[in-house]
Design a protein around this motif. Structure first.
Motif, PDB file in Angstrom:
ATOM      1  N   ARG A 191      -6.604  11.810  -3.612  1.00  0.00           N
ATOM      2  CA  ARG A 191      -5.988  10.707  -2.886  1.00  0.00           C
ATOM      3  C   ARG A 191      -6.958   9.527  -2.748  1.00  0.00           C
ATOM      4  N   PRO A 192      -6.431   8.300  -2.721  1.00  0.00           N
ATOM      5  CA  PRO A 192      -7.299   7.132  -2.581  1.00  0.00           C
ATOM      6  C   PRO A 192      -7.700   6.899  -1.123  1.00  0.00           C
ATOM      7  N   VAL A 193      -8.678   6.039  -0.941  1.00  0.00           N
ATOM      8  CA  VAL A 193      -9.066   5.534   0.366  1.00  0.00           C
ATOM      9  C   VAL A 193      -8.322   4.214   0.538  1.00  0.00           C
ATOM     10  N   LEU A 194      -7.755   3.978   1.706  1.00  0.00           N
ATOM     11  CA  LEU A 194      -7.065   2.722   1.975  1.00  0.00           C
ATOM     12  C   LEU A 194      -7.937   1.877   2.890  1.00  0.00           C
ATOM     13  N   CYS A 195      -8.262   0.680   2.449  1.00  0.00           N
ATOM     14  CA  CYS A 195      -9.071  -0.254   3.221  1.00  0.00           C
ATOM     15  C   CYS A 195      -8.170  -1.407   3.649  1.00  0.00           C
ATOM     16  N   PRO A 254      -4.784  -7.986  16.672  1.00  0.00           N
ATOM     17  CA  PRO A 254      -4.410  -6.640  16.215  1.00  0.00           C
ATOM     18  C   PRO A 254      -3.244  -6.713  15.219  1.00  0.00           C
ATOM     19  N   ALA A 255      -3.165  -5.707  14.363  1.00  0.00           N
ATOM     20  CA  ALA A 255      -2.069  -5.637  13.401  1.00  0.00           C
ATOM     21  C   ALA A 255      -0.745  -5.491  14.149  1.00  0.00           C
ATOM     22  N   SER A 256       0.322  -5.955  13.529  1.00  0.00           N
ATOM     23  CA  SER A 256       1.644  -5.875  14.152  1.00  0.00           C
ATOM     24  C   SER A 256       2.097  -4.426  14.276  1.00  0.00           C
ATOM     25  N   ARG A 257       3.069  -4.208  15.111  1.00  0.00           N
ATOM     26  CA  ARG A 257       3.623  -2.868  15.310  1.00  0.00           C
ATOM     27  C   ARG A 257       4.197  -2.326  14.000  1.00  0.00           C
ATOM     28  N   LEU A 258       4.869  -3.176  13.228  1.00  0.00           N
ATOM     29  CA  LEU A 258       5.439  -2.747  11.951  1.00  0.00           C
ATOM     30  C   LEU A 258       4.337  -2.335  10.974  1.00  0.00           C
ATOM     31  N   THR A 259       3.263  -3.096  10.931  1.00  0.00           N
ATOM     32  CA  THR A 259       2.139  -2.749  10.057  1.00  0.00           C
ATOM     33  C   THR A 259       1.553  -1.402  10.466  1.00  0.00           C
ATOM     34  N   ARG A 260       1.294  -1.228  11.746  1.00  0.00           N
ATOM     35  CA  ARG A 260       0.729   0.037  12.235  1.00  0.00           C
ATOM     36  C   ARG A 260       1.647   1.220  11.924  1.00  0.00           C
ATOM     37  N   HIS A 261       2.949   1.007  12.082  1.00  0.00           N
ATOM     38  CA  HIS A 261       3.916   2.066  11.788  1.00  0.00           C
ATOM     39  C   HIS A 261       3.879   2.432  10.300  1.00  0.00           C
ATOM     40  N   ARG A 262       3.850   1.441   9.428  1.00  0.00           N
ATOM     41  CA  ARG A 262       3.825   1.709   7.983  1.00  0.00           C
ATOM     42  C   ARG A 262       2.541   2.438   7.576  1.00  0.00           C
ATOM     43  N   ILE A 263       1.427   2.041   8.155  1.00  0.00           N
ATOM     44  CA  ILE A 263       0.153   2.696   7.819  1.00  0.00           C
ATOM     45  C   ILE A 263       0.146   4.130   8.342  1.00  0.00           C
ATOM     46  N   LYS A 264       0.652   4.339   9.543  1.00  0.00           N
ATOM     47  CA  LYS A 264       0.715   5.696  10.089  1.00  0.00           C
ATOM     48  C   LYS A 264       1.593   6.587   9.210  1.00  0.00           C
ATOM     49  N   ALA A 265       2.676   6.023   8.689  1.00  0.00           N
ATOM     50  CA  ALA A 265       3.596   6.795   7.854  1.00  0.00           C
ATOM     51  C   ALA A 265       2.947   7.267   6.550  1.00  0.00           C
ATOM     52  N   ILE A 266       1.991   6.524   6.037  1.00  0.00           N
ATOM     53  CA  ILE A 266       1.363   6.915   4.768  1.00  0.00           C
ATOM     54  C   ILE A 266      -0.036   7.501   4.950  1.00  0.00           C
ATOM     55  N   SER A 267      -0.493   7.632   6.183  1.00  0.00           N
ATOM     56  CA  SER A 267      -1.882   8.044   6.415  1.00  0.00           C
ATOM     57  C   SER A 267      -2.204   9.432   5.848  1.00  0.00           C
ATOM     58  N   ALA A 318       0.837  -1.204   0.000  1.00  0.00           N
ATOM     59  CA  ALA A 318       0.000   0.000   0.000  1.00  0.00           C
ATOM     60  C   ALA A 318       0.869   1.251   0.000  1.00  0.00           C
ATOM     61  N   ALA A 319       1.939   1.229   0.776  1.00  0.00           N
ATOM     62  CA  ALA A 319       2.845   2.375   0.841  1.00  0.00           C
ATOM     63  C   ALA A 319       3.472   2.642  -0.521  1.00  0.00           C
ATOM     64  N   ARG A 320       3.915   1.593  -1.197  1.00  0.00           N
ATOM     65  CA  ARG A 320       4.490   1.769  -2.538  1.00  0.00           C
ATOM     66  C   ARG A 320       3.457   2.355  -3.495  1.00  0.00           C
ATOM     67  N   MET A 321       2.228   1.888  -3.394  1.00  0.00           N
ATOM     68  CA  MET A 321       1.185   2.343  -4.301  1.00  0.00           C
ATOM     69  C   MET A 321       0.857   3.818  -4.061  1.00  0.00           C
ATOM     70  N   VAL A 322       0.680   4.242  -2.815  1.00  0.00           N
ATOM     71  CA  VAL A 322       0.285   5.628  -2.563  1.00  0.00           C
ATOM     72  C   VAL A 322       1.457   6.595  -2.688  1.00  0.00           C
ATOM     73  N   THR A 323       2.679   6.117  -2.504  1.00  0.00           N
ATOM     74  CA  THR A 323       3.840   6.984  -2.666  1.00  0.00           C
ATOM     75  C   THR A 323       3.963   7.458  -4.106  1.00  0.00           C
ATOM     76  N   ASP A 324       3.634   6.592  -5.043  1.00  0.00           N
ATOM     77  CA  ASP A 324       3.709   6.931  -6.464  1.00  0.00           C
ATOM     78  C   ASP A 324       2.330   7.224  -7.042  1.00  0.00           C
ATOM     79  N   TRP A 325       1.398   7.676  -6.208  1.00  0.00           N
ATOM     80  CA  TRP A 325       0.024   7.876  -6.643  1.00  0.00           C
ATOM     81  C   TRP A 325      -0.037   8.944  -7.738  1.00  0.00           C
ATOM     82  N   PRO A 326      -0.593   8.610  -8.918  1.00  0.00           N
ATOM     83  CA  PRO A 326      -0.563   9.539 -10.052  1.00  0.00           C
ATOM     84  C   PRO A 326      -1.697  10.571 -10.091  1.00  0.00           C
ATOM     85  N   LEU A 327      -2.746  10.366  -9.333  1.00  0.00           N
ATOM     86  CA  LEU A 327      -3.907  11.251  -9.411  1.00  0.00           C
ATOM     87  C   LEU A 327      -3.854  12.340  -8.342  1.00  0.00           C
ATOM     88  N   ALA A 328      -4.530  13.446  -8.627  1.00  0.00           N
ATOM     89  CA  ALA A 328      -4.584  14.537  -7.654  1.00  0.00           C
ATOM     90  C   ALA A 328      -5.411  14.135  -6.435  1.00  0.00           C
TER      91      ALA A 328
END
Length: 128
Positions: free
Chosen positions: A50-54, A62-75, A38-48
């Motif tokens: 922004r997408p919704v992330l589900c 609960p999601a792992s700490r690494l998962t939560r950190h990655r999602i927070k970084a791209i939120s 998801a991070a790779r996809m939204v980092t290079d997002w081509p449209l003005a």
């Protein structure tokens, strides 16, 4: 569960989606690999707009700490993050339609997802 064929808020990989024709919903597993994809996809997002992330829970934990950190970084790069719980009926029955008919939790989750996406479809994107 997105019911993308009957709603104006989601599309299944529609190239050149005209502005204002709906929100793009990216669906990822709530695992470190899913969050990284998801991070790779939204980092290079081509449209003005922004997408919704589900994020779909891959386990009934609960999601792992690494998962939560990655999602927070791209939120800030997505218009919203929606979390879906682990739904045993989807794993057990293997068919979304059957799970929606036979499992209340799946039905409630789908309805809540539709309400949230409908609300987001009406909201204006406030991306910089």
């Amino acid at each position: 569960m997105l019911n993308h064929r009957h709603a104006s808020f989601a599309a299944e990989l529609v190239p050149n989606l005209p502005p204002g024709q709906g929100k793009v919903v990216l669906v990822a597993r709530s695992t470190p690999d899913g969050a990284e994809a998801a991070a790779r996809m939204v980092t290079d997002w081509p449209l003005a707009e922004r997408p919704v992330l589900c994020l779909v829970a891959d386990l009934p934990f609960p999601a792992s700490r690494l998962t939560r950190h990655r999602i927070k970084a791209i939120s800030r790069q997505v218009s919203a993050v929606i979390g879906l719980p682990y739904l045993f009926a989807l794993r057990n029955l293997g068919d979304v339609a059957a799970a929606l008919r036979h499992d209340r939790k799946t039905t409630r989750t789908a309805r809540g997802l539709h309400r949230t996406l409908a609300r987001l479809a009406c909201a204006k994107d406030t991306s910089p």
